[in-house]
Scaffold this motif. Structure first.
Motif, PDB file in Angstrom:
ATOM      1  N   ALA A   2      30.357 -13.279 -50.216  1.00 47.54           N
ATOM      2  CA  ALA A   2      30.428 -14.638 -49.687  1.00 47.54           C
ATOM      3  C   ALA A   2      31.045 -14.663 -48.292  1.00 47.54           C
ATOM      4  O   ALA A   2      31.819 -13.789 -47.913  1.00 47.54           O
ATOM      5  CB  ALA A   2      31.252 -15.501 -50.625  1.00 47.54           C
ATOM      6  N   ASN A   3      30.686 -15.689 -47.551  1.00 45.26           N
ATOM      7  CA  ASN A   3      31.286 -15.952 -46.248  1.00 45.26           C
ATOM      8  C   ASN A   3      32.512 -16.836 -46.478  1.00 45.26           C
ATOM      9  O   ASN A   3      32.384 -17.969 -46.945  1.00 45.26           O
ATOM     10  CB  ASN A   3      30.283 -16.654 -45.330  1.00 45.26           C
ATOM     11  CG  ASN A   3      30.894 -17.015 -43.992  1.00 45.26           C
ATOM     12  OD1 ASN A   3      31.667 -16.255 -43.426  1.00 45.26           O
ATOM     13  ND2 ASN A   3      30.553 -18.189 -43.504  1.00 45.26           N
ATOM     14  N   VAL A   4      33.708 -16.313 -46.183  1.00 45.02           N
ATOM     15  CA  VAL A   4      34.949 -17.042 -46.430  1.00 45.02           C
ATOM     16  C   VAL A   4      35.609 -17.377 -45.101  1.00 45.02           C
ATOM     17  O   VAL A   4      35.762 -16.513 -44.239  1.00 45.02           O
ATOM     18  CB  VAL A   4      35.910 -16.212 -47.312  1.00 45.02           C
ATOM     19  CG1 VAL A   4      37.208 -16.974 -47.554  1.00 45.02           C
ATOM     20  CG2 VAL A   4      35.246 -15.851 -48.635  1.00 45.02           C
ATOM     21  N   GLU A   5      35.984 -18.640 -44.964  1.00 46.34           N
ATOM     22  CA  GLU A   5      36.680 -19.124 -43.773  1.00 46.34           C
ATOM     23  C   GLU A   5      37.971 -19.793 -44.219  1.00 46.34           C
ATOM     24  O   GLU A   5      37.984 -20.522 -45.207  1.00 46.34           O
ATOM     25  CB  GLU A   5      35.833 -20.135 -43.020  1.00 46.34           C
ATOM     26  CG  GLU A   5      34.487 -19.596 -42.567  1.00 46.34           C
ATOM     27  CD  GLU A   5      33.569 -20.721 -42.150  1.00 46.34           C
ATOM     28  OE1 GLU A   5      33.464 -20.958 -40.935  1.00 46.34           O
ATOM     29  OE2 GLU A   5      32.999 -21.371 -43.063  1.00 46.34           O
ATOM     30  N   ASP A  28      36.747  -9.972 -47.030  1.00 46.58           N
ATOM     31  CA  ASP A  28      36.856 -10.234 -45.597  1.00 46.58           C
ATOM     32  C   ASP A  28      36.728 -11.738 -45.390  1.00 46.58           C
ATOM     33  O   ASP A  28      35.934 -12.397 -46.073  1.00 46.58           O
ATOM     34  CB  ASP A  28      35.737  -9.526 -44.829  1.00 46.58           C
ATOM     35  CG  ASP A  28      35.892  -8.020 -44.853  1.00 46.58           C
ATOM     36  OD1 ASP A  28      37.043  -7.533 -44.856  1.00 46.58           O
ATOM     37  OD2 ASP A  28      34.857  -7.326 -44.867  1.00 46.58           O
ATOM     38  N   TYR A  29      37.503 -12.249 -44.463  1.00 51.32           N
ATOM     39  CA  TYR A  29      37.444 -13.683 -44.186  1.00 51.32           C
ATOM     40  C   TYR A  29      37.681 -13.919 -42.705  1.00 51.32           C
ATOM     41  O   TYR A  29      38.285 -13.114 -42.017  1.00 51.32           O
ATOM     42  CB  TYR A  29      38.467 -14.462 -45.021  1.00 51.32           C
ATOM     43  CG  TYR A  29      39.874 -13.910 -44.946  1.00 51.32           C
ATOM     44  CD1 TYR A  29      40.750 -14.315 -43.944  1.00 51.32           C
ATOM     45  CD2 TYR A  29      40.324 -12.974 -45.867  1.00 51.32           C
ATOM     46  CE1 TYR A  29      42.036 -13.796 -43.873  1.00 51.32           C
ATOM     47  CE2 TYR A  29      41.598 -12.451 -45.810  1.00 51.32           C
ATOM     48  CZ  TYR A  29      42.447 -12.869 -44.808  1.00 51.32           C
ATOM     49  OH  TYR A  29      43.724 -12.351 -44.730  1.00 51.32           O
ATOM     50  N   GLN A  30      37.184 -15.051 -42.255  1.00 48.02           N
ATOM     51  CA  GLN A  30      37.408 -15.486 -40.876  1.00 48.02           C
ATOM     52  C   GLN A  30      38.633 -16.396 -40.886  1.00 48.02           C
ATOM     53  O   GLN A  30      38.637 -17.408 -41.571  1.00 48.02           O
ATOM     54  CB  GLN A  30      36.186 -16.234 -40.347  1.00 48.02           C
ATOM     55  CG  GLN A  30      36.323 -16.689 -38.918  1.00 48.02           C
ATOM     56  CD  GLN A  30      36.426 -15.523 -37.950  1.00 48.02           C
ATOM     57  OE1 GLN A  30      35.641 -14.595 -37.990  1.00 48.02           O
ATOM     58  NE2 GLN A  30      37.409 -15.565 -37.085  1.00 48.02           N
ATOM     59  N   ILE A  59      34.211 -21.416 -48.843  1.00 47.62           N
ATOM     60  CA  ILE A  59      33.451 -20.270 -49.335  1.00 47.62           C
ATOM     61  C   ILE A  59      31.975 -20.636 -49.251  1.00 47.62           C
ATOM     62  O   ILE A  59      31.541 -21.608 -49.866  1.00 47.62           O
ATOM     63  CB  ILE A  59      33.854 -19.898 -50.774  1.00 47.62           C
ATOM     64  CG1 ILE A  59      35.340 -19.529 -50.834  1.00 47.62           C
ATOM     65  CG2 ILE A  59      32.979 -18.741 -51.284  1.00 47.62           C
ATOM     66  CD1 ILE A  59      35.876 -19.252 -52.223  1.00 47.62           C
ATOM     67  N   ASP A  60      31.247 -19.872 -48.449  1.00 47.45           N
ATOM     68  CA  ASP A  60      29.829 -20.149 -48.193  1.00 47.45           C
ATOM     69  C   ASP A  60      29.612 -21.598 -47.767  1.00 47.45           C
ATOM     70  O   ASP A  60      28.684 -22.269 -48.224  1.00 47.45           O
ATOM     71  CB  ASP A  60      28.964 -19.797 -49.407  1.00 47.45           C
ATOM     72  CG  ASP A  60      28.776 -18.302 -49.568  1.00 47.45           C
ATOM     73  OD1 ASP A  60      28.892 -17.564 -48.563  1.00 47.45           O
ATOM     74  OD2 ASP A  60      28.510 -17.854 -50.698  1.00 47.45           O
ATOM     75  N   GLY A  85      29.075 -14.520 -54.030  1.00 51.84           N
ATOM     76  CA  GLY A  85      28.010 -15.055 -53.195  1.00 51.84           C
ATOM     77  C   GLY A  85      26.781 -15.472 -53.907  1.00 51.84           C
ATOM     78  O   GLY A  85      26.403 -15.407 -54.953  1.00 51.84           O
TER      79      GLY A  85
END
Length: 85
Positions: A2-5, A28-30, A59-60, A85
């Motif tokens: 998943a894209n985590v910010e 990993d996260y931004q 998340i996403d 994800g």
């Protein structure tokens, strides 16, 4: 994966706790540091209406809330599913 910010501020214990959990899962996260405000703070306010505290975690692209919300998802066994994800 998943894209985590995560929107954070310096010296924020809740931010550190949320990042520690994500780190322990190898995620990993931004990390957007909004300590001094600026455009990323405005972005956070738009993405998480009514939320002014940090951290705010996505998340996403889905807003999952703050540190307590992240911990609750983990306790319920739902966080790993979201992170997959």
């Amino acid at each position: 994966m998943a894209n985590v910010e995560i929107y954070t501020k310096a010296w924020c214990g809740y931010c550190a706790r949320a990042k520690k959990l994500l780190d322990s899962k190898g995620i990993d996260y931004q990390d957007y540091d909004i300590t001094m405000g600026g455009p990323k703070r405005e972005e956070m306010l738009e993405r998480a209406p009514g939320r002014t505290t940090v951290p705010q975690i996505f998340i996403d692209g889905r807003h999952v809330g703050g540190s307590d919300d992240l911990m609750q998802l983990d306790r319920e066994g739902r966080l790993d599913e979201l992170l997959a994800g």
